[in-house]
Motif scaffolding. Structure first.
Motif, short mmCIF file in Angstrom:
data_model
loop_
_atom_site.label_atom_id
_atom_site.label_comp_id
_atom_site.label_asym_id
_atom_site.label_seq_id
_atom_site.Cartn_x
_atom_site.Cartn_y
_atom_site.Cartn_z
N LEU A 163 2.66 3.91 -17.03
CA LEU A 163 2.14 4.90 -18.04
C LEU A 163 3.48 5.39 -18.70
N LYS A 164 3.44 5.19 -19.88
CA LYS A 164 4.90 5.38 -20.77
C LYS A 164 4.40 6.36 -21.52
N LEU A 165 5.07 7.47 -21.62
CA LEU A 165 4.45 8.70 -22.44
C LEU A 165 5.28 9.06 -23.81
N TYR A 166 4.61 9.62 -24.74
CA TYR A 166 5.38 9.76 -25.90
C TYR A 166 4.60 11.39 -26.48
N ALA A 167 5.43 12.37 -26.75
CA ALA A 167 4.85 13.64 -27.22
C ALA A 167 5.83 14.51 -27.77
N PRO A 168 5.51 15.52 -28.62
CA PRO A 168 6.26 16.33 -29.24
C PRO A 168 7.06 16.99 -28.24
N PHE A 175 3.26 21.09 -28.51
CA PHE A 175 3.28 20.81 -27.18
C PHE A 175 2.78 22.09 -26.38
N ASP A 176 3.16 23.49 -26.95
CA ASP A 176 2.50 24.20 -26.30
C ASP A 176 0.93 24.42 -26.26
N TYR A 177 0.25 24.18 -27.35
CA TYR A 177 -1.08 24.16 -27.39
C TYR A 177 -1.71 23.22 -26.55
N MET A 178 -1.11 21.97 -26.58
CA MET A 178 -1.77 20.92 -25.76
C MET A 178 -1.69 21.35 -24.23
N THR A 179 -0.45 21.72 -23.95
CA THR A 179 -0.35 22.04 -22.21
C THR A 179 -1.27 22.97 -21.90
N GLN A 180 -1.38 24.15 -22.98
CA GLN A 180 -2.50 25.32 -22.45
C GLN A 180 -3.80 24.83 -22.42
N ALA A 181 -3.97 23.87 -23.50
CA ALA A 181 -5.44 23.20 -23.45
C ALA A 181 -5.84 22.59 -22.28
N VAL A 182 -4.80 21.76 -21.82
CA VAL A 182 -5.24 20.62 -20.55
C VAL A 182 -4.90 21.32 -19.18
N ALA A 195 10.31 12.46 -26.04
CA ALA A 195 10.12 13.73 -26.83
C ALA A 195 10.89 13.58 -28.15
N THR A 196 10.24 14.21 -29.15
CA THR A 196 10.87 14.31 -30.37
C THR A 196 10.00 15.06 -31.34
N GLN A 197 10.63 15.87 -32.15
CA GLN A 197 9.85 16.67 -33.09
C GLN A 197 9.39 15.94 -34.23
N ASN A 198 9.86 14.79 -34.44
CA ASN A 198 9.38 13.76 -35.57
C ASN A 198 8.12 13.00 -34.87
N GLN A 199 6.96 13.21 -35.59
CA GLN A 199 5.91 12.61 -34.90
C GLN A 199 5.75 11.39 -35.49
N ASN A 200 6.29 10.92 -36.46
CA ASN A 200 6.26 9.47 -37.06
C ASN A 200 6.59 8.57 -36.08
N TYR A 215 0.22 11.97 -27.98
CA TYR A 215 -0.38 12.81 -28.70
C TYR A 215 0.15 13.29 -29.77
N VAL A 216 -0.58 13.44 -31.07
CA VAL A 216 0.12 13.84 -32.40
C VAL A 216 -1.06 14.75 -33.07
N GLY A 217 -0.49 15.69 -34.26
CA GLY A 217 -1.51 16.16 -35.15
C GLY A 217 -2.37 14.83 -35.94
N ILE A 218 -3.41 15.43 -36.13
CA ILE A 218 -4.58 14.55 -36.85
C ILE A 218 -3.97 13.87 -38.16
#
Length: 333
Positions: A163-168, A175-182, A195-200, A215-218
């Motif tokens: 399982l390789k993970l990529y996220a803000p 990151f804050d919103y996702m971790t609070q939600a899940v 991790a990176t701030q560049n979602q591209n 996970y990324v913004g829509i």
């Protein structure tokens, strides 16, 4: 030349220098009053950029700068008095409010659009079609650091693959919103992921790794949907939902991963810089025109009306701090 003449010439020269300095100072002061500075979240940045560009056509003499150093970075500059407006993909935190208060900076909190956090997988992934909040919490929670490393640890029905993970990065609002939600707690996230701030770059990572999840913004999913699989998320009602079509975000069907995007406006800037008020007026009146085209979701009509009323009254402070992920936006305006 007599002493009197030299004194007279020196006096005139000094006087002219004082006049020039005063003029330059006044000019600089007036120039600052005509400038508007906005910095903050990468998510929502395209909206602010589009609004600034259109505002420049409407008012060519306007000097609006728009940057993206992340929600945390934007709030840091904002609460230090360095910028007029902070763009945010989450609500302002208690420690940020205290920093603003220490600098005597009051703010007006304005929702400007909606976003759905898109859970993305590689196109070759044919098993992670719908994940529960519990499974997402197991994947992204802080307790999983160095422990949940294979897909079958998330769900025994999934293959025994890495399982390789990529996220803000952890200083972003996403990151804050996702971790609070899940996980039920903001910033309660694991650290062993790319991790990176560049979602591209996150899109590139997931699209190039067969066993990846991120996970990324829509908007970042919509721009790259031919490269990715969009993973559904099980809602509180037990249905598997996705943020596309975007009506699922507007109608609060895609929950709890739908969220408002904000701008926070300095009350001091509003009171001392007419250009800031003019720009924010234009923003609230026109931003809906470009929200969809840059990949986000417009607020419900009722919300736009309430936001404009809030700005007109100059109401300061936050009402969204107590909002839980997935709650309707109109409850807190």
């Amino acid at each position: 030349m007599s002493f009197h003449s030299r004194f007279k010439n020196s006096f005139i020269l000094t006087f002219l220098m004082i006049i020039a300095t005063t003029i330059n100072a006044c000019s600089s002061s007036e120039e600052k009053k005509s400038q508007v500075s906005l910095d903050g979240a990468a998510v929502g940045f395209p909206i602010s950029l589009a609004v600034a560009e259109e505002y420049g056509k409407f008012k060519p003499e306007a000097k609006v700068s728009v940057a993206s150093s992340g929600t945390g970075g934007g709030f840091s500059k904002f609460c230090n008095g360095d910028i007029d407006i902070a763009g945010a993909s989450r609500t302002i935190r208690d420690e940020e409010i205290k920093k603003c208060q220490s600098k005597n900076i009051k703010f007006v909190e304005l929702p400007v659009a909606l976003d759905g956090i898109a859970v993305i997988a590689n196109r070759q992934n044919n098993f992670a079609k719908c994940l529960t909040i519990k499974e997402l919490g197991k994947i992204w929670g802080g307790k999983s650091d160095g422990k949940i490393l294979r897909w079958n640890q998330v769900n025994s029905k999934f293959p025994n693959e890495k399982l390789k993970l990529y996220a803000p990065s952890s200083d972003t609002g996403t990151f804050d919103y996702m971790t609070q939600a899940v996980t039920g707690k903001a910033k309660n996230g694991r650290t062993d992921y790319t991790a990176t701030q560049n979602q591209n770059l996150l899109v590139q990572g997931v699209s190039g790794d067969a066993t990846a999840l991120g996970y990324v913004g829509i908007s970042y999913y919509i721009q790259n949907q031919e490269k990715l699989n969009l993973v559904a998320v099980e809602s509180p009602t037990g249905k598997c939902e996705k943020p596309v079509p975007v009506d699922n975000v507007i109608k609060n069907i895609y929950t709890p991963l739908s969220r408002p995007l904000f701008i926070y406006v300095s009350k001091k800037s509003l009171d001392t810089k007419p250009a800031v008020k003019e720009f924010v007026d234009f923003y609230l009146e026109n931003s809906w025109k470009w929200v969809d085209s840059v990949g986000y979701v417009a607020l419900p009509d009722e919300a736009y009306i309430k936001v404009k009323q809030k700005f007109a009254t100059g109401e300061t402070g936050t009402k969204f701090k107590k909002a839980k992920p997935g709650e309707p936006i109109t409850n807190f305006i």
